[in-house]
Design a protein around this motif. Structure first.
Motif, PDB file in Angstrom:
ATOM      1  N   THR A  55       0.810  -1.217   0.000  1.00 25.35           N
ATOM      2  CA  THR A  55       0.000   0.000   0.000  1.00 25.35           C
ATOM      3  C   THR A  55       0.845   1.270   0.000  1.00 25.35           C
ATOM      4  OG1 THR A  55      -0.137  -0.022   2.416  1.00 25.35           O
ATOM      5  CG2 THR A  55      -1.873  -1.171   1.193  1.00 25.35           C
ATOM      6  N   VAL A  56       2.093   1.192   0.440  1.00 23.80           N
ATOM      7  CA  VAL A  56       2.938   2.375   0.464  1.00 23.80           C
ATOM      8  C   VAL A  56       3.323   2.752  -0.965  1.00 23.80           C
ATOM      9  CG1 VAL A  56       5.120   1.116   0.668  1.00 23.80           C
ATOM     10  CG2 VAL A  56       4.932   3.418   1.598  1.00 23.80           C
ATOM     11  N   THR A  57       3.383   4.056  -1.239  1.00 29.41           N
ATOM     12  CA  THR A  57       3.789   4.541  -2.551  1.00 29.41           C
ATOM     13  C   THR A  57       5.197   5.111  -2.473  1.00 29.41           C
ATOM     14  OG1 THR A  57       2.845   6.746  -2.165  1.00 29.41           O
ATOM     15  CG2 THR A  57       1.403   5.071  -3.146  1.00 29.41           C
ATOM     16  N   ASN A 116       5.755   6.896   1.160  1.00 29.70           N
ATOM     17  CA  ASN A 116       4.623   7.783   1.428  1.00 29.70           C
ATOM     18  C   ASN A 116       3.507   7.019   2.123  1.00 29.70           C
ATOM     19  OD1 ASN A 116       5.358  10.359  -0.376  1.00 29.70           O
ATOM     20  ND2 ASN A 116       5.868   8.520  -1.540  1.00 29.70           N
ATOM     21  N   TYR A 117       3.076   7.510   3.294  1.00 25.58           N
ATOM     22  CA  TYR A 117       2.018   6.886   4.068  1.00 25.58           C
ATOM     23  C   TYR A 117       0.818   7.832   4.138  1.00 25.58           C
ATOM     24  CZ  TYR A 117       5.947   4.012   5.613  1.00 25.58           C
ATOM     25  OH  TYR A 117       7.045   3.200   5.643  1.00 25.58           O
ATOM     26  N   ARG A 123       5.981  10.998   5.401  1.00 26.72           N
ATOM     27  CA  ARG A 123       6.947  10.386   4.491  1.00 26.72           C
ATOM     28  C   ARG A 123       8.204   9.996   5.270  1.00 26.72           C
ATOM     29  NH1 ARG A 123       8.233  13.600  -0.818  1.00 26.72           N
ATOM     30  NH2 ARG A 123       9.070  15.099   0.704  1.00 26.72           N
ATOM     31  N   LEU A 124       8.723   8.816   4.962  1.00 28.60           N
ATOM     32  CA  LEU A 124       9.990   8.336   5.512  1.00 28.60           C
ATOM     33  C   LEU A 124      10.977   8.258   4.352  1.00 28.60           C
ATOM     34  CD1 LEU A 124      11.597   7.198   7.917  1.00 28.60           C
ATOM     35  CD2 LEU A 124      10.703   4.937   7.335  1.00 28.60           C
ATOM     36  N   VAL A 177      18.327  10.073   7.290  1.00 31.26           N
ATOM     37  CA  VAL A 177      16.950   9.577   7.287  1.00 31.26           C
ATOM     38  C   VAL A 177      16.055  10.753   7.671  1.00 31.26           C
ATOM     39  CG1 VAL A 177      15.317   7.956   8.291  1.00 31.26           C
ATOM     40  CG2 VAL A 177      17.670   7.249   7.909  1.00 31.26           C
ATOM     41  N   GLU A 178      15.066  11.023   6.838  1.00 36.75           N
ATOM     42  CA  GLU A 178      14.193  12.174   7.064  1.00 36.75           C
ATOM     43  C   GLU A 178      12.758  11.722   7.341  1.00 36.75           C
ATOM     44  OE1 GLU A 178      14.647  15.522   4.232  1.00 36.75           O
ATOM     45  OE2 GLU A 178      16.115  14.213   3.253  1.00 36.75           O
ATOM     46  N   LEU A 179      12.099  12.477   8.188  1.00 36.44           N
ATOM     47  CA  LEU A 179      10.662  12.331   8.421  1.00 36.44           C
ATOM     48  C   LEU A 179       9.997  13.621   7.965  1.00 36.44           C
ATOM     49  CD1 LEU A 179      10.662  10.776  12.015  1.00 36.44           C
ATOM     50  CD2 LEU A 179      10.445   9.579   9.849  1.00 36.44           C
ATOM     51  N   ASP A 180       9.114  13.511   6.991  1.00 40.70           N
ATOM     52  CA  ASP A 180       8.379  14.667   6.466  1.00 40.70           C
ATOM     53  C   ASP A 180       6.919  14.495   6.858  1.00 40.70           C
ATOM     54  OD1 ASP A 180       7.207  16.705   5.067  1.00 40.70           O
ATOM     55  OD2 ASP A 180       8.366  16.394   3.240  1.00 40.70           O
TER      56      ASP A 180
END
Length: 455
Positions: free
Chosen positions: A276-278, A294-295, A305-306, A328-331
C-alpha cells in the motif's frame, strides 16, 4: 470456527479460541462476523490444534463473502495471539475486567460469526491482498477518526482497512482497550448510517511466537539467508525500479518503528510491506539514491513520508567505491525531522548494508541534525534493517555487509580469558618441568651423610 443464531452468550467464540488451540499461541486468530440479518454458510468444525492454511482460508472466505455484505471492514492489528484473549478478554465471564467489551457486544448482536483459532502466519501477512482478490476492489486504509460519508457504501463493494497498533509489556492491556474502542466507534458509525457490513478482526503476525512452529507452512533455510532475502522471507522487500525497469533500490526490515514526543511506538513495517505504500518522489542514479515511502496517515498526521538518502563515493584509502546512508528524514504535515548517520551506516557499493538494530536512542547510529531540530521530538528504531541503493542486478539483495564487526566485545572477552588461562597453564607446566629429585638420601637409621669440605 463456529456459527450460531440468536445466541445470548457473546463469549462462546472466544472460549472456543482458548480451548481449541491451547498449544498453538504462535499462530494468529481471526474473528469474522456480520451485521444483523445476514447468515454465513456453516463450515465443518476443524480439529483441535489444526492450523488453517492459505488455500483453506481462501475457500472459507469465498463461501462466506457470497452470503454476507460486500462492505468489508478489516480491523488489522499489528500483532494478535490467543494469549491476548486469555489474559485480557474476560473469557471466564468476568465482563468488568474484559478489554474487548465492544467486540463481545458485536458478536452477541451478530446472527452469524466465523472464528478461526489458528491461522497460518503467512496468510495473515497477506490478509489485505486476499480480501482485495476476493472482492475485486482496492483497499482503502482509513483513519477511524476521519471516517466520511464517501467511504461508506450501501450497495457497492468496499474494503476499509483500519490499522490498529500493538504494545507489549505493561501498556498492552491499555492498548487493546483503545483498539476495542476504535472497533466500537467504527461499527457504531456503520450502524447509524444503515450500512450493512462484514467485519474481520485479526493481526498481521502473532504477538507470542512459539519455538516449535510447524514447518509445513514456514520454509527455512540455513545460514544468513535473511541477509540475502530468499524465498523464506515472510514479506518481500520494497523495490524501486529505474527508468530502464531494473531494480535500483531495495529495503527490508522486520520493524520500522517511530515515536513522536510522548506517544506510543508506531510500527510502519506492516504498512510498508503490504503493497500500500507509494514511492512517489524516489530517485536513483549512478551516484545518488533517494527512497521515499509515502504513508496516508501516521500518528494523526495527514501526510507522512519516511525518506532514506544514500550516496556513492570513492574512498582513496581503500581504492574502492562505498555506499553511504547519509540521512533519514521524516516529512510530516510540512515539517521535517532529519537524522544524520552517526557512524557505521556504510558498505561497499556492490554490497547491501544490514544491521540488527538501527536506532536513535540506545547506542544510536542515527543522530538529530542539530540540537534544535524537530528530530529531537522523534525516536526511530529499525530492526533487521537491510538496504541497498547501488549495484543491484535483480530483485535480490547482494552480499550483506553487517554493521557488527567480527571482533565484538564478547569475542574480545573470550580471547583475553583464553589467553590468561593459557599463560597460567604454561607457567604451571614450566614449574613442573623444573622439579628435580635428590640423587642422594639421608638414612635416619644409619650414619649420617657427611660431606667433606675442601679447603
Amino acid at each position: 470456527m463456529l456459527q450460531r443464531t440468536g445466541s445470548k452468550m457473546a463469549l462462546i467464540p472466544l472460549l472456543l479460541i482458548v480451548f481449541s488451540l491451547n498449544s498453538c499461541s504462535g499462530q494468529v486468530p481471526l474473528i469474522m462476523w456480520t451485521s444483523e440479518g445476514y447468515t454465513m454458510p456453516q463450515f465443518p468444525h476443524p480439529s483441535a490444534g489444526h492450523i488453517v492454511s492459505r488455500g483453506q482460508f481462501v475457500s472459507y472466505l469465498n463461501s462466506a463473502l457470497k452470503a454476507t455484505p460486500q462492505n468489508v471492514v478489516l480491523f488489522l492489528q499489528d500483532k494478535l495471539s490467543i494469549d491476548d484473549f486469555t489474559v485480557y478478554g474476560g473469557v471466564f465471564g468476568n465482563r468488568e475486567d474484559s478489554v474487548f467489551s465492544n467486540l463481545e457486544s458485536a458478536l452477541q448482536a451478530s446472527t452469524s460469526r466465523l472464528v478461526l483459532p489458528a491461522l497460518a502466519w503467512p496468510v495473515t501477512a497477506a490478509m489485505t491482498e486476499l480480501f482485495q482478490e476476493e472482492l475485486g476492489v482496492p483497499a482503502e486504509h482509513t483513519d477511524p477518526d476521519t471516517l466520511t460519508e464517501d467511504q461508506l457504501h450501501q450497495a457497492d463493494q468496499s474494503l476499509l482497512v483500519i490499522s490498529l497498533p500493538y504494545s507489549t509489556g505493561a501498556d498492552s492491556k491499555e492498548r487493546l482497550r483503545k483498539n476495542d474502542a476504535v472497533i466500537g466507534h467504527v461499527l457504531s458509525v456503520l450502524t447509524a448510517k444503515g450500512v450493512p457490513y462484514t467485519a474481520v478482526y485479526t493481526g498481521h503476525r502473532p504477538s507470542t511466537v512459539i519455538q516449535d512452529t510447524p514447518t509445513s507452512w514456514v520454509e527455512r533455510s540455513p545460514g544468513r539467508s535473511l541477509l540475502q532475502v530468499t524465498a523464506a522471507s515472510v514479506k518481500p522487500p520494497v523495490t524501486l525500479n529505474s527508468t530502464e525497469g531494473k531494480p535500483c533500490i531495495m529495503l527490508w526490515a522486520e520493524t520500522l518503528s517511530v515515536k513522536y514526543s510522548q506517544n506510543d511506538w508506531f510500527d510502519l513495517a506492516p504498512h510498508t510491506f503490504n503493497g500500500t505504500v507509494t514511492l512517489d518522489g524516489s530517485v536513483c542514479n549512478g551516484t545518488v539514491s533517494r527512497l521515499v515511502l509515502n504513508y496516508p496517515s501516521v500518528l494523526g498526521f495527514q501526510s507522512f513520508r519516511l525518506i532514506f538518502s544514500m550516496r556513492k563515493s570513492l574512498f582513496p584509502v581503500s581504492a574502492r567505491e562505498w555506499s553511504i546512508l547519509e540521512q533519514v528524514e521524516l516529512d510530516y504535515d510540512g515539517q521535517t525531522a532529519t537524522f544524520l548517520s552517526g557512524r557505521g551506516i556504510y558498505s561497499p557499493a556492490e554490497y547491501s548494508f544490514h544491521c540488527q538494530k538501527v536506532s536513535s536512542i540506545s547506542d544510536p547510529l542515527l543522530v538529530p541534525r542539530t540540537a534544535s531540530d524537530n528530530a529531537t521530538l522523534w525516536s526511530l528504531s529499525f530492526t533487521d534493517f537491510q538496504i541497498q541503493g547501488f549495484g543491484l542486478t535483480d530483485e535480490n539483495f547482494k552480499y550483506a555487509s553487517d554493521c557488527s564487526g567480527f571482533f565484538t566485545p564478547g569475542i574480545w572477552m573470550g580471547l583475553v580469558t583464553s589467553l590468561l588461562m593459557i599463560l597460567v597453564l604454561t607457567y604451571g607446566l614450566h614449574m613442573i618441568m623444573q622439579l628435580r629429585t635428590m640423587d642422594r638420601f639421608d638414612d635416619p637409621k644409619g650414619p649420617s651423610i657427611s660431606v667433606p669440605q675442601s679447603e
